[in-house]
Design an enzyme around this catalytic site. Structure first.
Site, PDB file in Angstrom:
ATOM      1  N   CYS A  17     -55.658 -45.437  65.454  1.00 13.75           N
ATOM      2  CA  CYS A  17     -55.561 -45.247  64.001  1.00 13.75           C
ATOM      3  C   CYS A  17     -54.095 -45.140  63.564  1.00 13.75           C
ATOM      4  CB  CYS A  17     -56.316 -43.979  63.601  1.00 13.75           C
ATOM      5  SG  CYS A  17     -56.317 -43.726  61.820  1.00 13.75           S
ATOM      6  N   CYS A  69     -52.162 -37.820  61.481  1.00 15.21           N
ATOM      7  CA  CYS A  69     -52.827 -36.526  61.275  1.00 15.21           C
ATOM      8  C   CYS A  69     -52.579 -35.735  62.551  1.00 15.21           C
ATOM      9  CB  CYS A  69     -54.325 -36.717  61.030  1.00 15.21           C
ATOM     10  SG  CYS A  69     -54.697 -37.907  59.706  1.00 15.21           S
ATOM     11  N   CYS A 100     -55.164 -34.992  65.427  1.00 16.48           N
ATOM     12  CA  CYS A 100     -56.154 -36.005  65.793  1.00 16.48           C
ATOM     13  C   CYS A 100     -55.861 -36.750  67.097  1.00 16.48           C
ATOM     14  CB  CYS A 100     -56.330 -37.009  64.655  1.00 16.48           C
ATOM     15  SG  CYS A 100     -57.726 -38.117  64.934  1.00 16.48           S
ATOM     16  N   CYS A 148     -74.235 -39.795  61.447  1.00 20.32           N
ATOM     17  CA  CYS A 148     -72.921 -39.939  60.828  1.00 20.32           C
ATOM     18  C   CYS A 148     -72.026 -40.850  61.662  1.00 20.32           C
ATOM     19  CB  CYS A 148     -72.293 -38.556  60.684  1.00 20.32           C
ATOM     20  SG  CYS A 148     -70.679 -38.617  59.908  1.00 20.32           S
ATOM     21  N   CYS A 196     -74.679 -41.240  57.009  1.00 20.45           N
ATOM     22  CA  CYS A 196     -73.383 -40.694  56.585  1.00 20.45           C
ATOM     23  C   CYS A 196     -72.314 -41.543  57.263  1.00 20.45           C
ATOM     24  CB  CYS A 196     -73.265 -39.239  57.028  1.00 20.45           C
ATOM     25  SG  CYS A 196     -71.649 -38.513  56.648  1.00 20.45           S
ATOM     26  N   CYS A 225     -69.610 -35.288  51.360  1.00 19.99           N
ATOM     27  CA  CYS A 225     -69.485 -34.322  52.459  1.00 19.99           C
ATOM     28  C   CYS A 225     -67.993 -34.064  52.581  1.00 19.99           C
ATOM     29  CB  CYS A 225     -70.050 -34.935  53.737  1.00 19.99           C
ATOM     30  SG  CYS A 225     -69.698 -33.962  55.220  1.00 19.99           S
ATOM     31  N   ARG A 272     -71.507 -26.607  56.966  1.00 19.57           N
ATOM     32  CA  ARG A 272     -71.680 -27.033  58.363  1.00 19.57           C
ATOM     33  C   ARG A 272     -70.704 -26.320  59.298  1.00 19.57           C
ATOM     34  NH1 ARG A 272     -71.291 -32.516  58.243  1.00 19.57           N
ATOM     35  NH2 ARG A 272     -73.448 -32.503  57.574  1.00 19.57           N
TER      36      ARG A 272
END
Ligand code: SAM
Ligand code: DTB
Ligand code: SF4
Length: 326
Positions: free
Chosen positions: A66, A70, A73, A110, A141, A201, A273
Protein backbone atom coordinates in the site's frame (compact mmCIF):
# COMPACT_ATOMS: atom_id res chain seq x y z
CA UNK A 1 -33.57 15.26 12.40
CA UNK A 2 -32.44 11.79 11.34
CA UNK A 3 -34.23 8.49 11.96
CA UNK A 4 -32.17 7.63 14.99
CA UNK A 5 -33.21 10.72 16.87
CA UNK A 6 -36.77 10.81 15.54
CA UNK A 7 -38.06 7.96 17.67
CA UNK A 8 -36.39 8.63 20.99
CA UNK A 9 -35.72 12.34 21.09
CA UNK A 10 -38.41 13.14 23.69
CA UNK A 11 -36.48 11.56 26.54
CA UNK A 12 -33.12 13.27 27.12
CA UNK A 13 -31.74 10.06 28.65
CA UNK A 14 -32.32 8.06 25.48
CA UNK A 15 -31.82 10.73 22.83
CA UNK A 16 -29.24 10.33 20.08
CA UNK A 17 -27.14 13.49 20.13
CA UNK A 18 -24.71 15.00 17.65
CA UNK A 19 -23.69 18.06 19.62
CA UNK A 20 -21.32 16.70 22.25
CA UNK A 21 -18.71 19.08 23.63
CA UNK A 22 -15.20 17.91 24.47
CA UNK A 23 -15.84 18.80 28.11
CA UNK A 24 -18.98 16.65 28.26
CA UNK A 25 -17.22 13.71 26.65
CA UNK A 26 -14.22 14.15 28.96
CA UNK A 27 -16.51 14.16 32.00
CA UNK A 28 -18.10 10.89 30.89
CA UNK A 29 -14.74 9.28 30.12
CA UNK A 30 -13.43 10.21 33.58
CA UNK A 31 -16.40 9.07 35.65
CA UNK A 32 -15.60 6.71 38.51
CA UNK A 33 -15.16 3.34 36.78
CA UNK A 34 -18.22 1.64 38.31
CA UNK A 35 -20.42 4.63 37.49
CA UNK A 36 -19.15 4.68 33.90
CA UNK A 37 -19.79 0.98 33.36
CA UNK A 38 -23.20 1.10 35.04
CA UNK A 39 -24.32 3.98 32.81
CA UNK A 40 -22.96 2.30 29.69
CA UNK A 41 -24.67 -1.00 30.50
CA UNK A 42 -27.97 0.74 31.30
CA UNK A 43 -27.90 2.59 27.97
CA UNK A 44 -26.89 -0.60 26.17
CA UNK A 45 -29.90 -2.49 27.54
CA UNK A 46 -32.39 0.09 26.30
CA UNK A 47 -31.72 -0.87 22.68
CA UNK A 48 -29.86 -4.18 22.59
CA UNK A 49 -30.07 -7.69 23.94
CA UNK A 50 -27.17 -7.54 26.45
CA UNK A 51 -26.22 -11.16 25.69
CA UNK A 52 -26.12 -10.87 21.90
CA UNK A 53 -22.93 -10.12 19.97
CA UNK A 54 -22.84 -9.42 16.24
CA UNK A 55 -20.20 -11.49 14.47
CA UNK A 56 -18.25 -10.33 11.42
CA UNK A 57 -15.45 -12.07 9.55
CA UNK A 58 -12.63 -10.26 7.79
CA UNK A 59 -10.76 -11.21 4.66
CA UNK A 60 -7.82 -9.38 3.16
CA UNK A 61 -8.70 -9.48 -0.55
CA UNK A 62 -5.62 -7.43 -1.53
CA UNK A 63 -2.68 -7.62 0.82
CA UNK A 64 0.35 -5.37 1.21
CA UNK A 65 2.13 -2.96 -1.11
CA UNK A 66 0.00 0.00 0.00
CA UNK A 67 1.38 3.43 -0.97
CA UNK A 68 -0.06 5.10 2.14
CA UNK A 69 1.97 6.08 5.19
CA UNK A 70 -0.01 4.86 8.20
CA UNK A 71 2.50 4.30 10.98
CA UNK A 72 0.60 1.41 12.56
CA UNK A 73 0.16 -0.64 9.41
CA UNK A 74 1.85 -3.88 8.32
CA UNK A 75 0.78 -3.20 4.71
CA UNK A 76 2.42 0.16 4.03
CA UNK A 77 5.31 0.21 1.55
CA UNK A 78 6.94 2.82 3.77
CA UNK A 79 7.86 0.20 6.40
CA UNK A 80 9.35 -3.27 6.26
CA UNK A 81 7.09 -5.60 8.18
CA UNK A 82 8.25 -8.58 6.11
CA UNK A 83 4.78 -8.99 4.59
CA UNK A 84 4.75 -10.42 1.05
CA UNK A 85 2.53 -8.21 -1.16
CA UNK A 86 -0.22 -10.03 -3.05
CA UNK A 87 -2.51 -9.15 -5.95
CA UNK A 88 -6.27 -8.80 -5.69
CA UNK A 89 -7.88 -12.20 -5.04
CA UNK A 90 -10.09 -13.98 -7.56
CA UNK A 91 -13.82 -13.62 -7.08
CA UNK A 92 -14.37 -17.38 -6.67
CA UNK A 93 -11.78 -17.62 -3.89
CA UNK A 94 -13.45 -14.78 -2.02
CA UNK A 95 -16.88 -16.41 -2.36
CA UNK A 96 -15.47 -19.69 -1.03
CA UNK A 97 -14.08 -17.86 2.00
CA UNK A 98 -17.43 -16.11 2.53
CA UNK A 99 -19.30 -19.42 2.49
CA UNK A 100 -16.89 -20.76 5.12
CA UNK A 101 -17.42 -17.67 7.28
CA UNK A 102 -21.19 -18.07 7.06
CA UNK A 103 -20.98 -21.72 7.99
CA UNK A 104 -18.85 -20.79 11.01
CA UNK A 105 -21.58 -18.40 12.18
CA UNK A 106 -20.66 -14.96 10.80
CA UNK A 107 -23.49 -12.68 9.69
CA UNK A 108 -21.27 -10.08 8.00
CA UNK A 109 -18.32 -10.53 5.67
CA UNK A 110 -15.84 -7.68 5.45
CA UNK A 111 -13.42 -7.42 2.54
CA UNK A 112 -10.30 -5.30 3.07
CA UNK A 113 -7.89 -4.01 0.45
CA UNK A 114 -4.53 -2.31 1.01
CA UNK A 115 -5.23 0.58 -1.33
CA UNK A 116 -5.16 4.35 -1.11
CA UNK A 117 -8.33 4.15 -3.21
CA UNK A 118 -9.83 1.58 -5.59
CA UNK A 119 -9.27 1.90 -9.35
CA UNK A 120 -10.23 0.51 -12.78
CA UNK A 121 -10.58 -3.22 -13.32
CA UNK A 122 -9.76 -4.02 -9.72
CA UNK A 123 -12.71 -1.96 -8.60
CA UNK A 124 -14.96 -3.76 -11.12
CA UNK A 125 -13.82 -7.06 -9.63
CA UNK A 126 -14.66 -5.88 -6.11
CA UNK A 127 -18.15 -4.93 -7.31
CA UNK A 128 -18.59 -8.49 -8.54
CA UNK A 129 -17.34 -9.87 -5.21
CA UNK A 130 -19.84 -7.75 -3.30
CA UNK A 131 -22.76 -9.04 -5.37
CA UNK A 132 -21.65 -12.67 -5.09
CA UNK A 133 -21.03 -12.51 -1.33
CA UNK A 134 -24.41 -10.90 -0.75
CA UNK A 135 -26.05 -13.64 -2.82
CA UNK A 136 -24.69 -16.10 -0.23
CA UNK A 137 -26.96 -14.48 2.36
CA UNK A 138 -24.30 -12.46 4.19
CA UNK A 139 -24.24 -8.77 4.98
CA UNK A 140 -21.42 -7.23 2.99
CA UNK A 141 -18.79 -4.78 4.18
CA UNK A 142 -15.74 -3.43 2.38
CA UNK A 143 -12.78 -1.25 3.30
CA UNK A 144 -10.92 -0.16 0.20
CA UNK A 145 -9.53 3.26 1.13
CA UNK A 146 -10.86 6.60 -0.06
CA UNK A 147 -13.95 6.65 -2.31
CA UNK A 148 -15.44 9.30 -4.57
CA UNK A 149 -19.20 9.75 -4.90
CA UNK A 150 -19.54 7.61 -8.04
CA UNK A 151 -17.59 4.72 -6.51
CA UNK A 152 -19.79 4.80 -3.42
CA UNK A 153 -22.90 4.74 -5.64
CA UNK A 154 -21.51 1.79 -7.63
CA UNK A 155 -20.81 -0.16 -4.42
CA UNK A 156 -24.35 0.50 -3.20
CA UNK A 157 -25.71 -0.67 -6.56
CA UNK A 158 -23.61 -3.86 -6.29
CA UNK A 159 -25.20 -4.66 -2.90
CA UNK A 160 -22.78 -3.25 -0.34
CA UNK A 161 -24.36 -2.91 3.11
CA UNK A 162 -21.46 -1.33 5.08
CA UNK A 163 -18.31 0.60 4.25
CA UNK A 164 -15.52 0.73 6.83
CA UNK A 165 -13.44 3.87 6.88
CA UNK A 166 -11.96 4.90 10.22
CA UNK A 167 -11.09 8.32 11.58
CA UNK A 168 -8.33 6.38 13.37
CA UNK A 169 -7.54 9.00 16.04
CA UNK A 170 -8.16 12.60 17.12
CA UNK A 171 -7.66 15.44 14.62
CA UNK A 172 -4.91 16.72 16.93
CA UNK A 173 -2.86 13.48 16.96
CA UNK A 174 -3.65 12.46 13.39
CA UNK A 175 -0.58 14.05 11.76
CA UNK A 176 1.72 12.03 14.04
CA UNK A 177 0.32 8.82 12.58
CA UNK A 178 -0.72 9.39 8.97
CA UNK A 179 0.91 11.74 6.46
CA UNK A 180 -0.57 10.76 3.09
CA UNK A 181 -4.26 11.62 3.55
CA UNK A 182 -5.93 14.25 5.69
CA UNK A 183 -8.64 14.05 8.29
CA UNK A 184 -10.87 15.95 5.88
CA UNK A 185 -10.19 13.36 3.15
CA UNK A 186 -11.60 10.79 5.54
CA UNK A 187 -14.64 12.89 6.34
CA UNK A 188 -15.24 13.36 2.59
CA UNK A 189 -15.22 9.60 1.98
CA UNK A 190 -17.67 9.14 4.86
CA UNK A 191 -19.96 11.74 3.29
CA UNK A 192 -19.89 9.90 -0.06
CA UNK A 193 -20.70 6.61 1.66
CA UNK A 194 -23.59 8.11 3.63
CA UNK A 195 -24.95 9.93 0.58
CA UNK A 196 -24.93 6.67 -1.39
CA UNK A 197 -27.14 5.08 1.28
CA UNK A 198 -24.47 2.66 2.54
CA UNK A 199 -24.23 2.20 6.32
CA UNK A 200 -21.06 3.67 7.76
CA UNK A 201 -18.63 1.61 9.84
CA UNK A 202 -16.22 4.08 11.41
CA UNK A 203 -14.03 4.01 14.49
CA UNK A 204 -10.40 4.23 15.43
CA UNK A 205 -7.34 2.82 17.12
CA UNK A 206 -6.19 3.31 20.70
CA UNK A 207 -2.78 2.59 22.16
CA UNK A 208 -0.76 4.46 19.52
CA UNK A 209 0.82 6.85 22.04
CA UNK A 210 -2.12 9.26 22.03
CA UNK A 211 -3.21 10.99 25.23
CA UNK A 212 -6.51 10.53 27.03
CA UNK A 213 -7.51 13.92 25.59
CA UNK A 214 -6.96 12.45 22.12
CA UNK A 215 -9.17 9.46 22.89
CA UNK A 216 -11.86 11.85 24.13
CA UNK A 217 -11.48 14.01 21.04
CA UNK A 218 -11.71 11.03 18.67
CA UNK A 219 -14.90 9.81 20.36
CA UNK A 220 -16.33 13.32 20.19
CA UNK A 221 -15.61 13.47 16.42
CA UNK A 222 -17.32 10.12 15.87
CA UNK A 223 -20.35 11.08 17.95
CA UNK A 224 -20.72 14.43 16.20
CA UNK A 225 -20.76 13.03 12.65
CA UNK A 226 -24.01 14.00 10.86
CA UNK A 227 -25.29 10.48 11.61
CA UNK A 228 -23.76 8.07 14.09
CA UNK A 229 -21.99 5.22 12.32
CA UNK A 230 -23.99 1.98 12.29
CA UNK A 231 -20.83 0.23 13.54
CA UNK A 232 -18.00 1.74 15.57
CA UNK A 233 -14.88 -0.45 15.61
CA UNK A 234 -12.58 0.32 18.52
CA UNK A 235 -9.21 -1.23 17.70
CA UNK A 236 -6.39 -1.70 20.16
CA UNK A 237 -3.14 -1.19 18.27
CA UNK A 238 -1.67 -4.48 17.10
CA UNK A 239 2.06 -3.81 17.30
CA UNK A 240 3.70 -4.85 14.07
CA UNK A 241 7.49 -5.33 13.93
CA UNK A 242 9.07 -2.97 11.39
CA UNK A 243 6.43 -0.21 11.80
CA UNK A 244 7.22 2.98 13.74
CA UNK A 245 4.59 2.12 16.37
CA UNK A 246 6.06 -1.28 17.18
CA UNK A 247 7.68 0.01 20.37
CA UNK A 248 4.60 1.76 21.75
CA UNK A 249 3.98 0.94 25.40
CA UNK A 250 0.24 0.69 24.64
CA UNK A 251 -2.49 1.63 27.09
CA UNK A 252 -3.75 0.19 30.33
CA UNK A 253 -6.55 -2.33 29.82
CA UNK A 254 -8.97 -0.32 31.98
CA UNK A 255 -8.34 2.76 29.85
CA UNK A 256 -9.38 0.72 26.83
CA UNK A 257 -12.56 -0.37 28.64
CA UNK A 258 -13.30 3.30 29.38
CA UNK A 259 -13.00 4.03 25.65
CA UNK A 260 -15.58 1.34 24.86
CA UNK A 261 -17.97 2.50 27.58
CA UNK A 262 -17.78 6.11 26.45
CA UNK A 263 -18.43 5.10 22.84
CA UNK A 264 -21.52 3.19 23.99
CA UNK A 265 -22.87 6.17 25.96
CA UNK A 266 -22.24 8.68 23.15
CA UNK A 267 -23.57 6.48 20.33
CA UNK A 268 -26.34 4.47 22.00
CA UNK A 269 -27.77 2.88 18.85
CA UNK A 270 -24.47 1.90 17.21
CA UNK A 271 -22.88 -1.52 17.26
CA UNK A 272 -19.62 -0.94 19.14
CA UNK A 273 -17.07 -3.44 17.89
CA UNK A 274 -14.35 -4.83 20.13
CA UNK A 275 -12.11 -4.97 17.12
CA UNK A 276 -8.36 -5.55 16.60
CA UNK A 277 -6.23 -6.47 19.60
CA UNK A 278 -8.45 -9.16 21.13
CA UNK A 279 -5.74 -11.81 20.77
CA UNK A 280 -3.68 -9.84 23.30
CA UNK A 281 -6.61 -9.36 25.72
CA UNK A 282 -7.53 -11.61 28.63
CA UNK A 283 -11.00 -13.14 28.85
CA UNK A 284 -11.61 -10.87 31.84
CA UNK A 285 -10.78 -7.73 29.86
CA UNK A 286 -13.04 -8.80 26.99
CA UNK A 287 -15.83 -9.56 29.48
CA UNK A 288 -15.50 -6.02 30.86
CA UNK A 289 -15.65 -4.64 27.31
CA UNK A 290 -18.88 -6.56 26.65
CA UNK A 291 -20.28 -5.26 29.94
CA UNK A 292 -19.26 -1.74 28.88
CA UNK A 293 -21.41 -2.09 25.76
CA UNK A 294 -19.29 -3.73 23.08
CA UNK A 295 -21.63 -5.92 21.02
CA UNK A 296 -19.72 -6.89 17.92
CA UNK A 297 -16.47 -8.74 17.22
CA UNK A 298 -14.38 -10.10 14.39
CA UNK A 299 -14.53 -13.89 14.45
CA UNK A 300 -11.97 -16.09 12.71
CA UNK A 301 -8.29 -16.71 13.23
CA UNK A 302 -7.00 -13.77 11.25
CA UNK A 303 -7.89 -10.11 11.05
CA UNK A 304 -6.34 -8.77 7.82
CA UNK A 305 -2.68 -9.67 8.30
CA UNK A 306 -2.42 -10.21 12.06
CA UNK A 307 -3.85 -12.75 14.48
CA UNK A 308 -7.27 -12.87 16.12
CA UNK A 309 -8.26 -15.34 18.87
CA UNK A 310 -8.77 -18.81 17.42
CA UNK A 311 -12.41 -19.81 17.07
CA UNK A 312 -12.18 -22.43 19.84
CA UNK A 313 -11.10 -19.73 22.30
CA UNK A 314 -13.93 -17.44 21.18
CA UNK A 315 -16.50 -20.24 21.34
CA UNK A 316 -15.36 -21.02 24.88
CA UNK A 317 -15.49 -17.33 25.86
CA UNK A 318 -19.02 -16.91 24.46
CA UNK A 319 -20.11 -20.06 26.34
CA UNK A 320 -18.53 -18.89 29.62
CA UNK A 321 -20.23 -15.50 29.35
CA UNK A 322 -23.56 -16.83 28.06
CA UNK A 323 -23.24 -14.74 24.90
CA UNK A 324 -24.82 -15.71 21.61
CA UNK A 325 -24.24 -14.44 18.05
CA UNK A 326 -26.77 -11.74 17.11
N1 SAM B 1 -6.51 0.53 3.19
C1 SAM B 1 -7.79 0.92 3.61
C2 SAM B 1 -7.74 2.16 4.46
O1 SAM B 1 -6.94 2.22 5.38
O2 SAM B 1 -8.51 3.08 4.23
C3 SAM B 1 -8.56 -0.18 4.30
C4 SAM B 1 -7.85 -1.20 5.19
S1 SAM B 1 -7.12 -0.59 6.68
C5 SAM B 1 -6.09 -1.93 7.18
C6 SAM B 1 -8.48 -0.51 7.82
C7 SAM B 1 -8.23 -0.06 9.23
O3 SAM B 1 -7.59 -1.08 9.97
C8 SAM B 1 -7.34 1.15 9.46
O4 SAM B 1 -7.99 2.36 9.24
C9 SAM B 1 -6.99 0.98 10.93
O5 SAM B 1 -7.95 1.65 11.74
C10 SAM B 1 -7.07 -0.53 11.14
N2 SAM B 1 -5.73 -1.07 11.41
C11 SAM B 1 -4.75 -1.28 10.50
N3 SAM B 1 -3.64 -1.75 11.07
C12 SAM B 1 -3.90 -1.84 12.39
C13 SAM B 1 -3.14 -2.27 13.53
N4 SAM B 1 -1.86 -2.65 13.41
N5 SAM B 1 -3.72 -2.25 14.74
C14 SAM B 1 -5.01 -1.85 14.87
N6 SAM B 1 -5.78 -1.45 13.84
C15 SAM B 1 -5.24 -1.44 12.62
C1 DTB C 1 -11.23 -2.05 11.60
O1 DTB C 1 -11.53 -1.01 12.24
N1 DTB C 1 -10.45 -3.02 12.06
C2 DTB C 1 -10.25 -4.04 11.05
C3 DTB C 1 -11.22 -3.59 9.94
N2 DTB C 1 -11.65 -2.31 10.38
C4 DTB C 1 -10.81 -3.61 8.54
C5 DTB C 1 -8.83 -4.17 10.62
C6 DTB C 1 -7.90 -4.50 11.74
C7 DTB C 1 -6.56 -4.71 11.17
C8 DTB C 1 -5.59 -5.16 12.18
C9 DTB C 1 -4.24 -5.32 11.62
C10 DTB C 1 -4.10 -6.37 10.56
O2 DTB C 1 -4.60 -7.52 10.74
O3 DTB C 1 -3.45 -6.10 9.56
FE1 SF4 D 1 -2.75 1.31 3.42
FE2 SF4 D 1 -4.99 1.11 4.84
FE3 SF4 D 1 -2.63 0.24 5.83
FE4 SF4 D 1 -3.03 2.84 5.57
S1 SF4 D 1 -4.19 1.43 6.90
S2 SF4 D 1 -1.18 1.73 4.96
S3 SF4 D 1 -4.27 2.93 3.72
S4 SF4 D 1 -3.72 -0.59 4.10
Amino acid sequence: MNNQSACLSENPETAVRHDWSLAEVGNIFELPFNELLFQAQAIHRRRFDPNAVQVSTLLSIKTGGCPEDCKYCSQSVHYDSGLEPERLMDVDAVVTAAKGAKQAGASRFCMGAAWRNPKGRNFERVLEMVGRVRAEGLETCATLGMLDASQAAALKQAGLDYYNHNLDTSPEFYGDVITTRTYDDRLDTLTHVRDAGISVCCGGIVGMGESRADRVSMLCELANLPEHPGSVPINQLVKVAGTPLDEQPGIEPLEFVRTIATARILMPAAYVRLSAGRAEMSDEMQALCFFAGANSVFYGEKLLTTGNPDTARDDALFAKLGLHPA
